[in-house]
Design an enzyme around this catalytic site. Structure first.
Site, PDB file in Angstrom:
ATOM      1  N   ASN A 220      33.829  29.590  19.463  1.00  0.00           N
ATOM      2  CA  ASN A 220      34.977  28.788  19.922  1.00  0.00           C
ATOM      3  C   ASN A 220      34.562  27.947  21.111  1.00  0.00           C
ATOM      4  O   ASN A 220      33.416  27.983  21.536  1.00  0.00           O
ATOM      5  CB  ASN A 220      36.163  29.711  20.244  1.00  0.00           C
ATOM      6  CG  ASN A 220      35.785  30.729  21.295  1.00  0.00           C
ATOM      7  OD1 ASN A 220      35.504  30.382  22.433  1.00  0.00           O
ATOM      8  ND2 ASN A 220      35.733  31.996  20.897  1.00  0.00           N
ATOM      9  N   LYS A 299      19.403  32.663   5.018  1.00  0.00           N
ATOM     10  CA  LYS A 299      20.193  31.452   5.216  1.00  0.00           C
ATOM     11  C   LYS A 299      20.915  31.051   3.924  1.00  0.00           C
ATOM     12  O   LYS A 299      20.281  31.006   2.861  1.00  0.00           O
ATOM     13  CB  LYS A 299      19.250  30.327   5.682  1.00  0.00           C
ATOM     14  CG  LYS A 299      20.010  29.089   6.098  1.00  0.00           C
ATOM     15  CD  LYS A 299      19.062  27.987   6.546  1.00  0.00           C
ATOM     16  CE  LYS A 299      19.803  26.680   6.572  1.00  0.00           C
ATOM     17  NZ  LYS A 299      18.941  25.529   6.607  1.00  0.00           N
TER      18      LYS A 299
END
Ligand code: C5P
Length: 419
Positions: A220, A299
């Protein structure tokens, strides 16, 4: 964007000669952004590092570079200029302050404009030293700093880290935000007290990062500035401070123990490990409420349908501390986009807090809150009473929060002694 604060002052910024002199340009920008008028005074050696034109452009004022002017009229004007500048300004701030300037200030030497003005000046003085570690540690420098501090000069201690000279250790110019906050504290005549000397403050700060795969995460916009400002203020008021910090790009405040973490789970564990030694807990971190149920081991590749992202809740650290509260004072933060006070009161009750700092967040508050050096909101206590905190620096807001904490502590003590 220029963000004016309630009180704007006239500041003389003395720049002395060191590699950190270039940082004074950014310092000027921070001070002028906050509405202060800045008159820069440079020593001869500072001008070898940065040209006066840089500061003249940033302040819109002629930079004072010497004691005696070059033309006849300048000589006439400048002979009293240092007295005049001294009388007109609310604060003398020197950043960076070299070992030489500290020595001259300590011993009352007056051989250029800055040192002469220093003697003629009767207002508050703040110095932010920056130099090579050995120079900083030298007993001569340390004794000069001690003399200045004893005389009421505020010292913004240099940070430790990699220095331009290749050494590692204390000597790097303090974080510029910290210099600004200290300067504003001196302007407001905030005298440092030791009113938290018997407290251990455990603070969470910054964002958390919850892995999606080895290279991606959910996070965030929290910068960590509010938590770090609270830590710094608590430390300067004499508290022992343990700062559990998510990943941030800030220099930790001097004298605080920092426990770096990445995830909500790690933050939770660190808080529980250190909770028993704390007398005050402040949950300033913007902890992720949800994390991916399982981080992909490799990934994620971009082919076919987007992969589903299944989430699960993270531990609510503040809720748990509220349950284990004991005699602790517990402070929560609530960033809200709507019904700010109502939500804050509900959160205070649900999490068994003594105080909630409620911050409105959203597009109309872009100057304050996440990432900004300013903040605004309300301080809500357990009686439901809300005190408005108008736009102010995060450091100033920390001072207001801790004033309230001291007040709560006294109220508990006096009710105990009257029983
Ligand atoms: O419930 P909400 O996330 O809005 O509450 C915010 C307050 O709770 C903040 O003080 C934050 O630091 C704390 N919190 C926490 N652990 C979480 C979520 C929030 O300590 N998992």
């Amino acid at each position: 964007m220029s963000t004016k604060t309630a009180s704007q002052h006239s500041i003389v910024l003395g720049v002395s000669g060191g590699i950190a002199a270039y940082k004074a340009a950014e310092l000027v920008r921070l001070l002028t952004d906050r509405g202060h008028q800045v008159q820069v005074v440079m020593t001869d050696s500072a001008q070898r590092f940065v040209g006066p034109l840089t500061f003249a452009s940033l302040t819109g004022r002629k930079v004072i570079t010497n004691l005696f002017g070059e033309t006849d009229s300048e000589i006439r004007d400048s002979s009293i200029e240092h007295i005049d500048v001294a009388q007109r300004s609310d604060l003398l701030l020197v950043a960076p302050a070299t070992a030489d300037i500290l020595a001259k200030f300590a011993h009352g030497i007056a051989d250029d404009f800055l040192t002469t003005m220093h003697l003629a000046y009767t207002g508050p003085v703040v110095v932010a030293p920056a130099m090579n570690t050995n120079m900083w540690r030298h007993p001569a420098t340390q004794s000069n700093v001690a003399q200045l501090a004893a005389r009421g000069v505020t010292i913004v201690e240099p940070d430790a880290g990699d220095l331009a000279c290749g050494m590692v250790g204390p000597g790097r110019l303090a974080d510029l935000e910290q210099i600004v906050e200290t300067a504003e504290g001196a302007l407001e005549g905030r005298t440092r007290t030791d009113d938290l000397a018997s407290e251990t403050v455990l603070i969470t700060a910054g964002p958390t990062q919850e892995a999606i795969d080895p290279v991606r995460f959910i996070a965030n916009r929290s910068s960590g500035r509010m938590g770090y400002a609270l830590a710094r203020e608590a430390r300067e008021r004499g508290a022992r401070v343990v700062l559990v910090s998510g990943p941030v790009a800030l220099t930790p405040p001097n004298g605080c123990e920092v426990i770096p973490v990445e995830t909500a789970e790690q933050m939770h564990r660190a808080v529980l490990e250190r909770l028993s030694e704390s007398t005050i807990f402040a949950a300033v971190a913007a902890v992720a409420d949800y994390r991916p149920r399982a981080a992909a081991p490799t990934k994620l590749k971009k082919h076919g349908e987007p992969p589903p992202l299944e989430l699960e809740p993270t531990p609510d650290i503040l809720l748990e501390v509220g349950r284990l509260k004991g005699g602790r004072i517990v402070i929560g933060f609530a960033a809200e986009t709507n019904d700010v006070l109502e939500n804050a009161r509900a959160k205070l009750a649900a999490k068994n807090c003594d105080l909630i700092v409620a911050n409105p967040v959203g597009s109309d508050t872009s100057d304050t809150g996440f990432g900004s050096s300013l903040n605004q909101g309300w301080l809500v206590d357990s009686t439901g009473e809300a005190t408005e905190l108008p736009s102010m620096s995060k450091r100033e807001m920390s001072a207001r929060i801790l004033d309230k904490v001291v007040h709560l502590r006294k109220a508990v003590e006096s009710s105990r002694s009257s029983r």
